[in-house]
Design a protein around this motif. Structure first.
Motif, mmCIF file in Angstrom:
data_model
loop_
_atom_site.group_PDB
_atom_site.id
_atom_site.type_symbol
_atom_site.label_atom_id
_atom_site.label_comp_id
_atom_site.label_asym_id
_atom_site.label_seq_id
_atom_site.Cartn_x
_atom_site.Cartn_y
_atom_site.Cartn_z
ATOM 1 N N GLY A 141 0.809 -1.211 0.000
ATOM 2 C CA GLY A 141 0.000 0.000 0.000
ATOM 3 C C GLY A 141 0.843 1.263 0.000
ATOM 4 N N LEU A 142 1.820 1.331 0.903
ATOM 5 C CA LEU A 142 2.672 2.519 0.989
ATOM 6 C C LEU A 142 3.527 2.702 -0.260
ATOM 7 C CD1 LEU A 142 1.753 2.538 3.952
ATOM 8 C CD2 LEU A 142 4.093 3.057 4.607
ATOM 9 N N THR A 143 4.051 1.591 -0.777
ATOM 10 C CA THR A 143 4.892 1.685 -1.969
ATOM 11 C C THR A 143 4.083 2.126 -3.185
ATOM 12 O OG1 THR A 143 6.278 -0.107 -1.089
ATOM 13 C CG2 THR A 143 6.555 0.457 -3.409
ATOM 14 N N ALA A 144 2.875 1.606 -3.323
ATOM 15 C CA ALA A 144 2.022 1.995 -4.457
ATOM 16 C C ALA A 144 1.700 3.485 -4.407
ATOM 17 C CB ALA A 144 0.733 1.180 -4.441
ATOM 18 N N ILE A 145 1.351 3.975 -3.226
ATOM 19 C CA ILE A 145 1.061 5.409 -3.085
ATOM 20 C C ILE A 145 2.322 6.225 -3.350
ATOM 21 C CG2 ILE A 145 0.361 7.210 -1.454
ATOM 22 C CD1 ILE A 145 -1.409 5.122 -0.091
ATOM 23 N N GLY A 146 3.469 5.757 -2.838
ATOM 24 C CA GLY A 146 4.724 6.462 -3.053
ATOM 25 C C GLY A 146 5.119 6.519 -4.520
ATOM 26 N N ILE A 147 4.922 5.407 -5.234
ATOM 27 C CA ILE A 147 5.251 5.375 -6.673
ATOM 28 C C ILE A 147 4.392 6.382 -7.444
ATOM 29 C CG2 ILE A 147 5.035 3.961 -8.753
ATOM 30 C CD1 ILE A 147 5.964 1.564 -7.099
ATOM 31 N N PHE A 148 3.093 6.380 -7.137
ATOM 32 C CA PHE A 148 2.180 7.278 -7.840
ATOM 33 C C PHE A 148 2.542 8.735 -7.566
ATOM 34 C CE2 PHE A 148 -1.650 9.530 -8.863
ATOM 35 C CZ PHE A 148 -2.246 8.797 -9.876
#
Length: 254
Positions: A141-148
Motif C-alpha cells: 500500500g505505501l509503496t504503491a502510493i509512493g510510486i504514484f
C-alpha cells in the motif's frame, strides 16, 4: 499450509490494512512522498510486526489479561528501538527520511490491533505469517502510493527519471494534500472493482466471503472454487438423487 496461505492472502488482499481497513494512516500520509520512503517504512513496520506477533504469541499464556495492552506496547517498543538503531547505523539516509515516524510505530494501530486480535489467541507459527501478510499488505500500500506520488509529482520512481524533460510535475502530489488525493483515487478504483463483484453476485455468480475460509464453510460443493447458483442447484439435485438411490438399494435387496 492452508491456514498460512490464508493469513498471507488476508493481509495482502482481503484485509489489506491500507486500502481495506484504513489503518496506519499517519505514516501512509506522511512518508509516501517517494517510493523508497514508502518501501522503507513498510518493510520496517513488517519486521517489527513479525517479531512482536511472535513474541506476544509466545507470551500469551503468561501475560495477565489486565495488563495485556501495556505489555504489548513494551514488547513493540523494544523491537522498534532495536530496528531504529539498526536503521541509524546501516541505512542513515532512510533513517533521516523517516525521522519521527520510526518511533511512532510503537503506537501504530496495525501492530497493536494484530497483537490483540490475532497473536494473543494463536500459536507462534500462524502469528508469524499473520505478521508477514499484514506487513506485506502495508508495504504494498505505501509503496504503491509512493510510486504514484513520486512519478507524477517529480517524474521519477525510486530516483530514476521516467517522465520526459518536457513533463511539468504536479507538485501538489508530493506535498501533504497529495497523499489524500492519491489514496482517494486508489480507494475509488477498489470500490469500482467491488461494485463489479456485487453485480456478478446479482447475476448468480457467487464468491466465498467466509472470514476463516473453507475451514468453517458448510458448502462442500464449492471446495474453495468459484461457483454459480445454477451449478450449486444442479450439484445439490445430483446429491439428492444419489441419496435416494442409496435408500432404494436396501429395499431392493430384501
Amino acid at each position: 499450509m492452508n491456514k498460512t496461505w490464508e493469513r498471507l492472502k488476508c493481509g495482502m488482499v482481503t484485509e489489506n490494512p491500507t486500502f481495506v481497513q484504513m489503518l496506519g494512516m499517519c505514516p501512509t500520509m506522511a512518508v509516501t512522498t517517494s517510493a523508497i520512503n514508502g518501501l522503507g517504512m513498510g518493510l520496517t513496520t513488517t519486521v517489527i510486526l513479525i517479531l512482536s506477533n511472535m513474541m506476544i504469541s509466545a507470551l500469551r499464556k503468561v501475560i495477565p489479561d489486565k495488563v495485556r495492552i501495556p505489555a504489548y506496547i513494551v514488547v513493540v517498543a523494544s523491537f522498534v528501538t532495536i530496528v531504529q538503531f539498526l536503521l541509524e547505523g546501516f541505512v542513515p539516509s532512510l533513517y533521516d527520511s523517516l525521522g519521527i515516524y520510526i518511533p511512532l510505530i510503537v503506537v501504530n494501530c496495525i501492530i497493536l490491533g494484530r497483537a490483540e486480535s490475532y497473536a494473543s489467541k494463536n500459536n507462534i507459527w500462524l502469528s508469524m505469517f499473520d505478521g508477514i501478510g499484514m506487513g506485506l499488505g502495508f508495504t504494498v500500500g505505501l509503496t504503491a502510493i509512493g510510486i504514484f506520488r513520486e512519478l507524477f509529482g517529480s517524474g521519477s520512481i525510486f530516483g530514476l527519471r521516467f517522465m520526459p524533460k518536457s513533463y511539468e510535475p504536479v507538485t501538489i502530489l508530493i506535498l501533504a494534500p497529495g497523499a489524500f488525493f492519491v489514496l482517494a483515487c486508489i480507494v475509488a478504483v477498489q470500490n469500482k472493482v467491488r461494485k463489479y463483484k456485487e453485480d456478478d453476485v446479482k447475476k448468480g455468480v457467487l464468491f466465498c466471503e467466509k472470514e476463516n475460509g473453507c475451514e468453517v464453510c458448510t458448502n462442500g460443493m464449492c471446495k474453495g472454487k468459484l461457483f454459480t447458483a445454477e451449478s450449486v442447484a444442479r450439484e445439490k439435485e445430483e446429491a439428492d438423487n444419489a441419496r435416494k438411490e442409496k435408500q432404494k438399494n436396501p429395499s431392493e435387496k430384501m
